[in-house]
Design an enzyme around this catalytic site. Structure first.
Site, PDB file in Angstrom:
ATOM      1  N   CYS A 176       1.077  -1.301   0.149  1.00 27.26           N
ATOM      2  CA  CYS A 176      -0.289  -0.278  -0.441  1.00 27.26           C
ATOM      3  C   CYS A 176       1.111   1.006  -0.035  1.00 27.26           C
ATOM      4  CB  CYS A 176      -0.893  -0.209   0.854  1.00 27.26           C
ATOM      5  SG  CYS A 176      -1.936  -1.404   1.429  1.00 27.26           S
ATOM      6  N   ARG A 180       1.684   1.974  -5.597  1.00 24.58           N
ATOM      7  CA  ARG A 180       1.636   0.778  -5.657  1.00 24.58           C
ATOM      8  C   ARG A 180       0.214  -0.120  -4.769  1.00 24.58           C
ATOM      9  NH1 ARG A 180       6.294   1.372  -2.484  1.00 24.58           N
ATOM     10  NH2 ARG A 180       5.215   0.030   0.016  1.00 24.58           N
ATOM     11  N   ASN A 232       0.594  -0.445   5.915  1.00 25.62           N
ATOM     12  CA  ASN A 232       0.751  -0.864   5.566  1.00 25.62           C
ATOM     13  C   ASN A 232       2.124  -2.199   5.655  1.00 25.62           C
ATOM     14  OD1 ASN A 232       2.485  -2.133   1.963  1.00 25.62           O
ATOM     15  ND2 ASN A 232       4.355  -0.212   2.957  1.00 25.62           N
ATOM     16  N   GLY A 233       1.349  -3.107   5.143  1.00 27.68           N
ATOM     17  CA  GLY A 233       1.878  -4.718   5.660  1.00 27.68           C
ATOM     18  C   GLY A 233       1.098  -5.574   5.928  1.00 27.68           C
ATOM     19  N   HIS A 277      17.543 -38.092 -25.418  1.00 26.99           N
ATOM     20  CA  HIS A 277      16.845 -38.141 -26.660  1.00 26.99           C
ATOM     21  C   HIS A 277      16.393 -37.845 -28.043  1.00 26.99           C
ATOM     22  CE1 HIS A 277      15.901 -41.574 -23.963  1.00 26.99           C
ATOM     23  NE2 HIS A 277      16.035 -41.017 -23.160  1.00 26.99           N
TER      24      HIS A 277
END
Ligand code: M6R
Length: 607
Positions: free
Chosen positions: A2, A27, A100-101, A503
């Protein structure tokens, strides 16, 4: 992720905050809000972009010279006006905060605060901050914030204002960004410098585990114990475009470096004190035990994360699992039923192929779990349950931090299913969970060695072809590493199961071919060494990604990119990091538009 902006000074701050917020919209832009202090606190919140908030507050002036603003990337709690920040504590308290977080222990704190009589009005983890400050406040705001801060677990940045403290912003940081802008008689606080760059270029960085007291005269930095820390003022001379990218030259480079944080956010409170909780999974223990199959569907990078999920679910939860490309699976005649768990992985949650496959799966009665990075996206509406990665907004078209977040979510999911089904014993689960918890730190250590890819890029940036090889959990990493290189450098690549190379693809090798081999420490390590011998015998050049301590590989590979040691399965989340850095270094030497590779779109909504 944020965006936070705060102002304290002698100017009217409404416009300063709104402008700052617009510069932080990268953000997140699920909702926005502003708190202006003028005797009381006027709070306005709106769902949507900052423009919606602007429209709501109008053009008129507001006398406030103290305020906070926030733009939200939703993680806890839906995208609603009531969940938007700033978030006030109880009515009349005068406390308002932005955050934020992730607050990992918010459930415990919320329970206690409710018992203490606090009234909550959002579904967010953030709200506990406001109430904790209110709870500790007795006239000393600094002390109240310090005590609140010391109760919080997780990683976060937050800012708090109080109606009765018109000259103070209190803020704190643990792992999420926060920076102070120093003006003349005014101080800014923000998640990133662009928020105030047009007003001042003098900055003070807030470091981890610090509290800041901002007043018009400047900022004081404190430890959690209240001791004062000296912090120099620095000058930034970025131009506007560099500022948007936090000083990184591209969004992709910024996003590569945001991975430790994206991983930490994705783990968040889901893993707390050794307990693993996946709210949103929406399957009870009985249903988990009765699952007969898991089918993982996705496209592109998300498909590679899904492939890793398949190995993990088999390894830890012992459930028959398959992973398929969504656009292929939907045109098969899939055999699924109500005991099938279909996991749809999509960063955007809008990829039409994945959405169509989800609908098909639901039509067959399967339980569809969406794993996405975007709240409210189509995938979250076409599913039975959702688990969010929390990587924040990814602007670079080539996925980086969303991939590692998806891989980490696969770790959590497979461990959860394994624990409930009893296929993973308590001791092993404890070890794995502790190592998952350490991943952000290990990712940081891995990224810090990024300079080691430079000589490899110098040597091979003009190569016409790269081969990537891996086995077991290294195969999806080879696929993803090859996709990154081809997406941003336009060099043709192939990625193959190392044991399958003989292969066919071995015919491509000559003494000009760089071959990237994922050779991390696990039960197929010796087999991979034999495959490297096969590559060397054709004169090709081996670049190995290996585990610290396994130095024998230096006799076989021309370049070795070491990863910190952890559990074999968890190395996948680390092994991709040097490959992203290598792809980036090569694309840079080729002078390409890394954030917007030709022909690609960030979200693919056509079939
Ligand atoms: O939004 P989604 O995760 O559903 O997107 C899937 C793919 O389109 C995406 O991963 C694409 O491959 C990227 N360009 C990878 O860098």
């Amino acid at each position: 992720m944020c965006g936070i902006v705060g102002y304290v000074g002698d100017r009217e701050c409404k416009e300063l905050l709104l402008t700052g917020l617009e510069r932080l919209e990268y953000r997140g832009y699920d909702s926005a809000g502003i708190a202006l202090v003028n005797g009381s606190i006027d709070v306005t919140r709106r769902v949507g972009r900052v423009q919606m908030l602007r429209d709501a507050v109008g053009d008129g002036s507001h006398p406030a010279t103290l305020g906070l603003a926030h733009t939200r990337w939703a993680t806890h709690g839906g995208v609603t006006e009531s969940n938007a920040h700033p978030i006030e504590a109880c009515d009349g308290s005068g406390v308002t905060a932005v955050h934020n977080g992730i607050i990992e222990n918010y459930v415990q704190l919320r329970t206690r605060l409710l018992e203490q009589g606090h009234q909550f009005h959002t579904d967010t983890d953030s709200e506990v901050i406001s109430h904790l400050v209110e709870e500790h406040y007795d006239g000393d705001l600094v002390e109240a914030v310090r005590l609140a801060y010391n109760e919080l677990h997780g990683h976060f940045a937050f800012a708090v204002i109080h109606r009765d403290h018109p000259n103070e912003i209190l803020a704190a940081r643990r792992q999420c960004p926060l920076v102070v802008g120093v003006g003349d008689g005014e101080t800014f606080m923000a998640s990133a410098i662009p928020a105030f760059m047009s007003e001042t270029r003098r900055v003070q960085y807030v470091l981890d585990d610090e509290i800041v007291v901002a007043t018009p005269e400047g900022a004081t930095f404190l430890t959690g114990e209240g001791d004062v820390i000296e912090r120099p003022i620095e000058h930034v001379d970025w131009d506007e475009s560099a500022a948007e990218k936090q000083g990184y030259e591209t969004f992709m480079l910024k996003e590569i470096h945001e991975q430790p944080d994206a991983i930490a956010e994705t783990i968040g409170e889901r893993l707390y004190h050794g307990e693993l909780q996946l709210d949103g999974l929406n399957l009870d223990e009985q249903q988990i035990r009765e699952l007969s199959r898991v089918v993982i569907l996705a496209c592109g990078t998300a498909y590679h994360a899904g492939l890793i999920g398949r190995y993990l679910l088999e390894e830890w939860a012992r459930i028959p699992s398959e992973s398929d490309i969504a656009s292929e699976w939907r045109y098969r005649r899939p055999v699924i039923d109500e005991r099938t768990l279909v996991i749809a992985v999509s960063q955007s949650g809008e990829t039409i192929d994945t959405i169509a496959a989800m609908k098909e799966a639901r039509a067959h009665g399967a339980h569809v779990l969406a794993v996405t990075n975007v709240m409210g996206s189509q995938a979250t509406r076409d599913c039975d349950s959702v688990l969010y990665t929390r990587a924040g907004l990814e602007v670079g078209v080539a996925a980086s931090k969303t991939f590692t977040s998806q891989v980490v979510l696969m770790y959590l999911l497979a461990l959860k299913l394994g624990i409930v089904r009893g296929t993973i014993d308590a001791t092993r689960a404890e070890t794995l969970l502790a190592q998952v918890r350490a991943l952000p730190e290990l990712a940081q250590q891995t990224l810090d060695r990024g300079h080691l890819v430079e000589p490899i890029a110098d040597r091979f940036w003009e190569s016409e072809f790269f081969l990537y090889l891996g086995r077991y959990i290294g195969l999806p990493i080879a696929l993803e590493g090859a996709l990154k290189l081809k997406e941003i450098s336009y060099i043709p690549t192939d990625a193959y199961a190392a044991g399958e190379m003989k292969h066919g693809p071995i015919a491509l090798l000559d003494d000009s071919t760089p071959v990237v081999v994922i050779a991390t420490d696990n039960h197929v390590y010796e087999k991979v060494l034999s495959n490297i011998q096969e590559v060397r015998a054709r004169g090709a050049h081996v670049i190995a990604v290996a585990t610290e301590g396994n130095t024998r590989i230096e006799e076989l590979a021309e370049y070795v990119l070491y990863l910190p040691r952890t559990e074999p399965e968890l190395q996948a989340a680390l092994a991709i990091l040097p490959l992203q850095q290598l792809a980036y270094a090569i694309a840079k030497r080729r002078g390409l538009d890394i954030d917007k590779p030709r022909n690609l779109a960030k979200t693919v909504t056509v079939e």
